[in-house]
Design a protein around this motif. Structure first.
Motif, PDB file in Angstrom:
ATOM      1  N   TRP A   1       0.973  -1.180   0.043  1.00 13.03           N
ATOM      2  CA  TRP A   1      -0.013  -0.142   0.077  1.00 13.03           C
ATOM      3  C   TRP A   1       0.979   1.231  -0.164  1.00 13.03           C
ATOM      4  N   PHE A   2       1.838   1.162   0.572  1.00 17.25           N
ATOM      5  CA  PHE A   2       2.735   2.350   0.971  1.00 17.25           C
ATOM      6  C   PHE A   2       3.451   2.687  -0.681  1.00 17.25           C
ATOM      7  N   THR A   3       4.079   1.690  -1.252  1.00 17.62           N
ATOM      8  CA  THR A   3       4.439   1.765  -2.644  1.00 17.62           C
ATOM      9  C   THR A   3       3.625   2.463  -3.389  1.00 17.62           C
ATOM     10  N   GLY A   4       2.302   2.015  -3.510  1.00 16.02           N
ATOM     11  CA  GLY A   4       1.230   2.118  -4.346  1.00 16.02           C
ATOM     12  C   GLY A   4       0.643   3.389  -4.178  1.00 16.02           C
ATOM     13  N   ILE A   5       0.538   4.019  -2.981  1.00 16.30           N
ATOM     14  CA  ILE A   5       0.047   5.062  -2.623  1.00 16.30           C
ATOM     15  C   ILE A   5       0.609   6.339  -3.203  1.00 16.30           C
ATOM     16  N   PHE A   6       1.885   6.401  -3.796  1.00 21.49           N
ATOM     17  CA  PHE A   6       2.438   7.490  -4.461  1.00 21.49           C
ATOM     18  C   PHE A   6       1.696   7.629  -5.840  1.00 21.49           C
ATOM     19  N   SER A   7       1.374   6.681  -6.493  1.00 19.90           N
ATOM     20  CA  SER A   7       0.477   6.856  -7.711  1.00 19.90           C
ATOM     21  C   SER A   7      -0.969   7.222  -7.468  1.00 19.90           C
ATOM     22  N   GLY A   8      -1.439   6.689  -6.084  1.00 18.78           N
ATOM     23  CA  GLY A   8      -2.848   7.118  -5.838  1.00 18.78           C
ATOM     24  C   GLY A   8      -2.962   8.480  -5.246  1.00 18.78           C
ATOM     25  N   SER A   9      -1.924   9.064  -4.873  1.00 19.75           N
ATOM     26  CA  SER A   9      -2.286  10.381  -4.732  1.00 19.75           C
ATOM     27  C   SER A   9      -2.181  11.466  -5.594  1.00 19.75           C
ATOM     28  N   ILE A  10      -2.174  10.902  -7.154  1.00 26.89           N
ATOM     29  CA  ILE A  10      -2.276  11.801  -8.221  1.00 26.89           C
ATOM     30  C   ILE A  10      -3.726  12.323  -8.179  1.00 26.89           C
ATOM     31  N   VAL A  11      -4.754  11.583  -7.634  1.00 30.34           N
ATOM     32  CA  VAL A  11      -6.058  12.162  -7.626  1.00 30.34           C
ATOM     33  C   VAL A  11      -6.367  13.203  -6.562  1.00 30.34           C
ATOM     34  N   ILE A  12      -5.596  13.072  -5.392  1.00 33.87           N
ATOM     35  CA  ILE A  12      -5.807  13.787  -4.322  1.00 33.87           C
ATOM     36  C   ILE A  12      -5.046  15.206  -4.599  1.00 33.87           C
ATOM     37  N   GLU A  13      -4.031  15.087  -5.278  1.00 32.78           N
ATOM     38  CA  GLU A  13      -3.079  16.446  -5.659  1.00 32.78           C
ATOM     39  C   GLU A  13      -3.722  17.142  -6.412  1.00 32.78           C
TER      40      GLU A  13
END
Length: 342
Positions: A273-285
């Motif tokens: 989850w930690f390694t995948g969250i970087f790509s997941g933060s695209i939406v939030i940013e």
């Protein structure tokens, strides 16, 4: 262990080269010519020149030679990596040239330096908050499995897990930013402010509070259910029944014996989850207008700034590969029965 890590690193380099070539090939077949885009300004200066077409075509060919786009895709890829010369010079990734941003007119490394800090900052805090809530909550639900509190948490986690992140972000903006006015809607700092020191940090944390809350809330559902399932399975093991039959304190049984047996799937979840969250933060940013790599990624795609896009995708690939290696090493540390060197 050292030999195993070196072997895995060798595999990672091979995988990285294969994936990098595939990504480079994908962006190479996109119908976009950087030389033509760069020659547009030159074309404007040739409006009244009778040889405008000839000079324009010559300029395009010159730019293609400078950029190396007149070569075939394999030679261009090797030049991008730094294993082949472009115009007689080795100036690829291996030489420290991480690409150039034509959108911002400066090296890609300089473009990504500040956004990368912001993305790492927000993701580390979201991970820490998420784990600080989900692991104790998952253990509690597993220990009190079937109780009213467990049922209530399970219903809440199903609802939270089913709602997309962007929907959660919109609802939280409406509730906390517009209705209650506790947080700003978007941005990284107070407009027009020139804070320094602690005041600057406080202002940035204030603007990042709502995105952090959304990222943490969005992760609670899936992670809590995963921890609960792992702990429930561990608590049903024969060794746990034996530990209880010996009269051990319940806290010792839960946190020393059961939790250790549940660590393997939890490690997979946490690190993955930690390694995948970087790509997941695209939406939030993008929703909150944060100056992070996710926002830069979308802007670069929209503006066909492909060297920045390739650099970011290489970063995501490296994070994913390192995450898998860390998971395997953590398996051996958490459970000595797992022989990672085999």
């Amino acid at each position: 262990m050292g030999k195993y890590i070196l072997k895995r690193l060798g595999y990672m380099i091979v995988v990285l080269l294969i994936l990098s070539f595939i990504m480079f090939l994908v962006y190479s077949i996109i119908p976009f010519d950087r030389a033509v885009a760069e020659a547009e300004q030159y074309k404007q200066s040739l409006k009244n020149n009778p040889r405008a077409g000839e000079l324009y075509d010559a300029k395009i060919e010159e730019l293609r030679r400078e950029l190396g786009t007149d070569q075939n895709v394999v030679v261009r890829y090797l030049g991008w990596i730094g294993l082949a010369p472009i115009n007689g010079e080795y100036k690829g990734i291996l030489q420290g040239n991480l690409g150039y941003s034509y959108q911002y007119d400066r090296p890609a490394r300089d473009v990504l330096a500040e956004p990368m800090k912001n993305t790492i900052f927000i993701n580390i805090f979201a991970t820490a908050f998420g784990l600080g809530i989900t692991i104790p909550l998952g253990i509690f639900c597993a220990v009190h499995r079937g109780s009213r509190r467990d049922t209530a948490v399970q219903i809440g986690t199903i609802v939270g897990y089913s709602i997309p992140t962007f929907i959660t972000a919109i609802v939280f903006i409406w509730l906390f930013a517009i209705t209650l006015g506790w947080f700003p809607v978007s941005g990284m700092k107070t407009p027009g402010s020139n804070f320094t020191g602690f005041a600057k940090l406080k202002d940035e944390l204030y603007y990042m509070a709502l995105p952090l809350i959304v990222m943490t809330f969005s992760s609670l559902g899936g992670m809590t259910r995963y921890v609960r399932a792992s702990m429930s399975e561990a608590l049903s093991l024969d060794c746990i029944r034996t530990a209880r039959a010996k009269g051990l304190v319940e806290k010792t049984v839960i946190y020393s014996h059961a939790f250790r047996n549940a660590l393997i799937p939890i490690i997979t979840l946490v690190i993955g989850w930690f390694t995948g969250i970087f790509s997941g933060s695209i939406v939030i940013e993008n929703i909150f207008g944060l100056n992070g790599v996710g926002r830069i990624y979308i802007l670069s795609l929209n503006n066909k700034d492909f060297e920045v896009v390739l650099l970011l995708q290489m970063f995501y690939v490296i994070i994913g590969l390192l995450g898998n290696l860390i998971i395997d090493i953590a398996y051996g540390i958490a459970d000595p029965r797992v022989r990672v060197n085999k």
